[in-house]
Structures are given as C-alpha cells and as structure tokens.
Motif scaffolding. Structure first.
Motif, short mmCIF file in Angstrom:
data_model
loop_
_atom_site.label_atom_id
_atom_site.label_comp_id
_atom_site.label_asym_id
_atom_site.label_seq_id
_atom_site.Cartn_x
_atom_site.Cartn_y
_atom_site.Cartn_z
N THR A 206 7.42 -17.85 1.48
CA THR A 206 8.14 -18.29 2.68
C THR A 206 9.32 -17.40 3.04
OG1 THR A 206 9.54 -19.78 1.35
CG2 THR A 206 7.49 -20.69 2.25
N GLY A 207 9.66 -16.44 2.18
CA GLY A 207 10.73 -15.52 2.48
C GLY A 207 10.27 -14.09 2.57
N PHE A 208 9.55 -13.64 1.54
CA PHE A 208 9.12 -12.24 1.49
C PHE A 208 8.10 -11.91 2.57
CE2 PHE A 208 6.18 -8.99 -0.15
CZ PHE A 208 7.07 -7.94 -0.35
N LEU A 209 7.04 -12.71 2.69
CA LEU A 209 5.99 -12.43 3.68
C LEU A 209 6.51 -12.45 5.12
CD1 LEU A 209 2.77 -14.10 2.24
CD2 LEU A 209 3.28 -11.67 2.48
N PRO A 210 7.34 -13.43 5.51
CA PRO A 210 7.89 -13.37 6.86
C PRO A 210 8.71 -12.11 7.11
CG PRO A 210 8.18 -15.56 5.98
CD PRO A 210 7.68 -14.71 4.84
N ALA A 211 9.41 -11.64 6.08
CA ALA A 211 10.19 -10.41 6.24
C ALA A 211 9.28 -9.21 6.46
CB ALA A 211 11.07 -10.18 5.00
N VAL A 212 8.19 -9.14 5.68
CA VAL A 212 7.21 -8.06 5.87
C VAL A 212 6.64 -8.11 7.28
CG1 VAL A 212 4.95 -7.19 5.15
CG2 VAL A 212 6.62 -7.88 3.42
N THR A 213 6.29 -9.30 7.71
CA THR A 213 5.70 -9.48 9.03
C THR A 213 6.67 -9.06 10.13
OG1 THR A 213 4.37 -11.32 8.23
CG2 THR A 213 4.64 -11.15 10.60
N PHE A 214 7.92 -9.46 9.98
CA PHE A 214 8.94 -9.09 10.97
C PHE A 214 9.06 -7.58 11.10
CE2 PHE A 214 13.33 -7.65 11.53
CZ PHE A 214 13.55 -8.07 12.84
N VAL A 215 9.15 -6.89 9.96
CA VAL A 215 9.29 -5.43 10.00
C VAL A 215 8.04 -4.78 10.59
CG1 VAL A 215 9.60 -3.35 8.61
CG2 VAL A 215 10.89 -5.41 8.06
N ALA A 216 6.85 -5.25 10.15
CA ALA A 216 5.60 -4.66 10.65
C ALA A 216 5.43 -4.88 12.14
CB ALA A 216 4.41 -5.26 9.90
N ALA A 217 5.75 -6.09 12.62
CA ALA A 217 5.61 -6.40 14.04
C ALA A 217 6.55 -5.54 14.89
CB ALA A 217 5.88 -7.88 14.29
N GLY A 218 7.72 -5.24 14.35
CA GLY A 218 8.69 -4.46 15.10
C GLY A 218 8.53 -2.96 14.95
N THR A 219 7.62 -2.53 14.10
CA THR A 219 7.44 -1.08 13.88
C THR A 219 6.00 -0.68 14.20
OG1 THR A 219 7.12 -1.49 11.49
CG2 THR A 219 9.34 -0.93 12.23
N GLY A 220 5.16 -0.54 13.17
CA GLY A 220 3.82 0.01 13.37
C GLY A 220 2.91 -0.80 14.26
N ILE A 221 2.88 -2.11 14.08
CA ILE A 221 1.98 -2.94 14.89
C ILE A 221 2.37 -2.89 16.36
CG2 ILE A 221 1.30 -5.33 15.35
CD1 ILE A 221 1.22 -5.77 12.34
N GLY A 222 3.66 -2.91 16.62
CA GLY A 222 4.11 -2.86 18.00
C GLY A 222 3.91 -1.50 18.66
N TRP A 223 3.96 -0.42 17.87
CA TRP A 223 3.86 0.93 18.42
C TRP A 223 2.45 1.49 18.40
CZ3 TRP A 223 6.92 3.14 21.64
CH2 TRP A 223 8.30 2.97 21.58
N ALA A 224 1.51 0.84 17.71
CA ALA A 224 0.14 1.39 17.61
C ALA A 224 -0.50 1.56 18.99
CB ALA A 224 -0.73 0.48 16.74
#
Length: 459
Positions: A206-224
């Motif tokens: 409930t803490g680590f995975l949301p953090a990973v998701t937040f970073v991924a959504a704001g970086t690679g996934i959003g820019w792909a």
C-alpha cells in the motif's frame, strides 16, 4: 527536420512522413532532448512525494529506480519512429484504423496538454519566485507578468522546427543541468543523513507500489506516446541499441539524481509534497547567494519540458484530424493550457493533489496503449514496416474494432481496481485498495488481449 541553416523557421512538416533527405538525426540528439526534458526541479518534488507514501530511504530509492525504468518504453517506441518516419500516434493508425485511432490519440493529447498546464503553472511560480529573489514583491501583477513571459517563450520555441528544439535542448541541458547539479550537490551536503537513513519502512503493497506507479506514470508511461515524435528524423544508420541507450540514459540520469535529492530534502521540508509552491519552498533551504542561480536553473528546466509537451500535443491534435497548420495547432493547445493555468494560479490555488490524480487516471489509458503499440511493433511492424497508405490512405479499415476493444478493455480493467482521486473503481478493495496496481493491470490485460486476437485483424 529543416536543414540547420533554416532551423529557426516555423515547423512545416507536421505529421507527414519525413523525407529521406531530412533523415540526418543521430542518437546523441535524442540524449540531449530527453535529458533536457527531465532536468526540471519538479523532479525534486517527485522525490518528496515518494517519501510521503511512508517509505524508508531504501524503499524510496528502490521505488525511484523501478519507476524511472519505465523510460525503457520510450526507448522502444523510439524504434518505431525511426522505422515509420512519422509521429507516434500517427503510426498508431496502423493498429486502430484512422478513425479508430482518434480515441487513443485524444487521450494522448489530453495527457500532454495536462502536462503542459502543469509545466506552465510550475514555470510561472518559479519565475515569480525568481522576481522575489531579485527584490520584487509577489503580487497578482508579478504573477501575470511571469505567466506571460514563461508561456510566451515556451509557445514561441514550440512553433519552430525540430532542429531548433534539438539545438536549444542540448544547450539547456549543459547550462541548466550544470546549475541543477550544483543545487543537488549542495542539498546532499547539508542533508542530515542520520535522519534520512532512520526513516521508518512502509507497507510494500500500500506504500511502495503506489510510489512506483506514481513515478512510472509521471515519467516513462506518460512519455512513451512521444517517443517517435523525436526519433522520426533518425538516420537509417542509427542503431536501435544506440537510440535506446540515448533515450533511456538521457532521461534516467537526471531523473534519478533529482528524485534522490527530493528524498533527501524531504527530511528538512516535510511539507514539501503538499506545498502550494514547492519550487519556492525548496529555495528556502538554500543560502541567499544560491537563490537566483537555483531559480534560473528551475525556470530553464521547466521550459525545456514545456516545449516538448506543447510540441507533441500539437502533433496529436493534427493526428486526430484537425485540419490546420502545426503552428495553429500549437496556438490552440496554448489557449487551452493558459486557461487551465489561469484557473489554478488565480482561482483554485490547489496544485499537487489534482496533479497526482491526473497522472494516475491518464496513466491507466496510456499504459494499455503502450502495451499494444510495443507488442505490435515487435511482432509485425519491425519486419513489415509501416505502410503510408495504412496511415494516410484508405488501405486500412477506418476502425479496427478488436484492437480498439483491447485498448479499452485494459484501460477500464485498470480503472475498475484503482482509486484515481476522482473515480473510485468498484473493485479497488483488498490488495488493490490504495495500491495503484491498476497501472499494471491495464498494461497486461491489453497486452494479453491483443496478443490472442486473430493476426488478420492486426495487419
């Protein structure tokens, strides 16, 4: 891409196929583009948000590394740009059909336009803080002037040819990247490392995975969705290995340093992740002699990101089917973005909470598109190439229904198990409650669904 001596002209190519005579790009140019797109001081705020999920130092660093590794998706979509010689969402027409592609392109445009609004808001606040450091009072007038100056510069650069963008991004990376590095080193030097290393550990689900998701959504996934926009000018002799290394290395090096700095500074500034003006708050821990160089670096870094967002958003507007010149498309996006920025800066005042909700919501739709686009490239287009008639003519069906279904299936599956902040999924309970696992659900549901539909419905 215009020849270098014509690089200051307004972009004319739009989403057309890049002529062979203009395919002179080198992988190093992509390194400068993606480095410049990720040297913004906002990355420090990202790091503070990661810690706000209740993570220890080790967990925060690990979440950062895994999250920014999503930039591998941008490296992969860049291969398609070299192969197809046009923009990412134009290439996507081969998968969904020209009319069917309107839906994912709209979400891409919405995502980039939202990012541009965030960048304009951040840049305006940063420029206003710079004026304050120079002795001016922060007033409504100062903020309006900052908005006009920052937005005007971003819009003007976005109107110019890609050769200009590459040239500016390379120098912005050198100048503002160096200034940013000085700030990063200083913050690391004044950090209370005992307090940082003693941060209590958080829940991995409930803490680590949301953090990973937040970073991924704001970086690679959003820019792909923008990878091919800049690799379409790459020379045929540019190797995919070098393109991948340039894109991923250019993005991940500055991102890691900035997010790590945000993790460190969050001990001194525990309210950073919820601050109305996080850029100015970061400046408060710096000595007076560093304030102006820091704010200059912050302003320059945000401009480089804003230029890419607005440039790619205008290309998506053309791909949707809006029949205008690219400079008109940029102008349309600019008006919409300015409207959002004015609302947040002068009426709402709330910034980070809507920003996080926006990232998660868009990330679900873009993750499902990423999965289909990358699978399609490696299974079919890498060998067969992209047929211009399928992207601009009538060779392709107007709508490839099954492909569109696979995209929507993944996106809605992710929504169903995610609390986005303004849409709560009915199945966001148990292990999915506040875990943001929906991002991974979107990606893999669309990937599996597209993989099993008949081959003849894809080519």
């Amino acid at each position: 891409m215009s020849k270098q001596n014509d690089s200051w002209q307004v972009e004319q190519l739009g989403i057309d196929i890049v002529p062979e005579t203009e395919r002179s790009g080198k992988p190093l140019q992509l390194f400068w583009i993606w480095s410049a797109a990720n040297i913004g001081i906002m990355g420090i705020v990202y790091g503070a948000i990661v810690v706000s999920f209740g993570l220890s130092f080790i967990q925060s660093v690990l979440a950062t590394v895994i999250g920014i590794a999503s930039f591998a998706l941008v490296g992969l979509t860049s291969f398609a740009g070299k192969k197809g010689r046009t923009t990412t969402l134009t290439l996507s027409r081969t998968i969904f059909g020209i009319k069917g592609n309107i839906a994912p392109t709209f979400f891409s445009w919405f995502n980039l336009t939202g990012w541009e609004a965030v960048n304009i808001i951040t840049g305006t606040m940063t420029l206003a803080a710079l004026f304050q450091a120079m002795g001016f009072d922060i007033t409504v007038t100062t903020t309006i002037i900052s908005l006009i100056l920052f937005a005007g510069l971003a819009i003007i650069v976005s109107l110019l040819g890609q050769a200009t963008v590459i040239w500016l991004q390379s120098w912005c990376t050198r100048i503002f990247g160096t200034l940013t590095l000085i700030v990063v080193i200083y913050i690391a030097a004044i950090t209370d490392w005992d307090r940082v290393l003693s941060l209590p550990g958080g829940n991995w689900l409930t803490g680590f995975l949301p953090a990973v998701t937040f970073v991924a959504a704001g970086t690679g996934i959003g820019w792909a969705l923008a990878g091919a926009d800049y690799s379409r000018y790459q020379s045929e002799s540019s190797s995919n290995k070098r393109i991948f290394g340039a894109v991923v290395g250019g993005a991940c090096i500055p991102l890691f340093l900035l997010l790590l700095t945000g993790v460190l500074i969050s001990v001194q500034l525990p309210d950073l992740a919820s601050s109305a003006n996080p850029i100015a708050l970061i400046g408060s821990v710096l000595p007076p002699w560093m304030a102006i160089p820091y704010l200059l670096a912050a302003t320059g870094g945000v401009i480089t990101i804003a230029v890419l967002s607005l440039y790619s958003a205008s290309l998506n507007l053309l791909t949707i089917g809006v029949k205008v010149k690219q400079f008109v498309a940029v102008s349309i996006d600019a008006v919409l973005v300015l409207g959002v920025a004015i609302y947040v800066l002068f009426i709402s005042g709330d910034f980070l909470d809507p920003f996080i909700a926006f990232l998660i919501f868009c990330g679900l739709f873009m993750a499902s598109w990423d999965a289909i686009f990358i699978y399609d490239y490696f299974m079919y287009r890498k060998k067969l190439g992209y047929d211009p008639e399928a992207m601009f003519g009538d060779k392709n069906p107007p709508v490839r229904t099954l492909a569109l279904f696979c995209w929507l299936l993944g996106a809605f599956a992710g929504l169903a198990v995610t609390n986005t902040g303004f849409i709560d999924g009915p199945f966001a309970v148990g292990i999915f409650k506040d875990s943001s696992l929906g991002l991974f659900v979107s990606f893999f549901v669309s990937l599996i669904a597209y993989a099993i539909i008949p081959k003849q419905s894809k080519i």
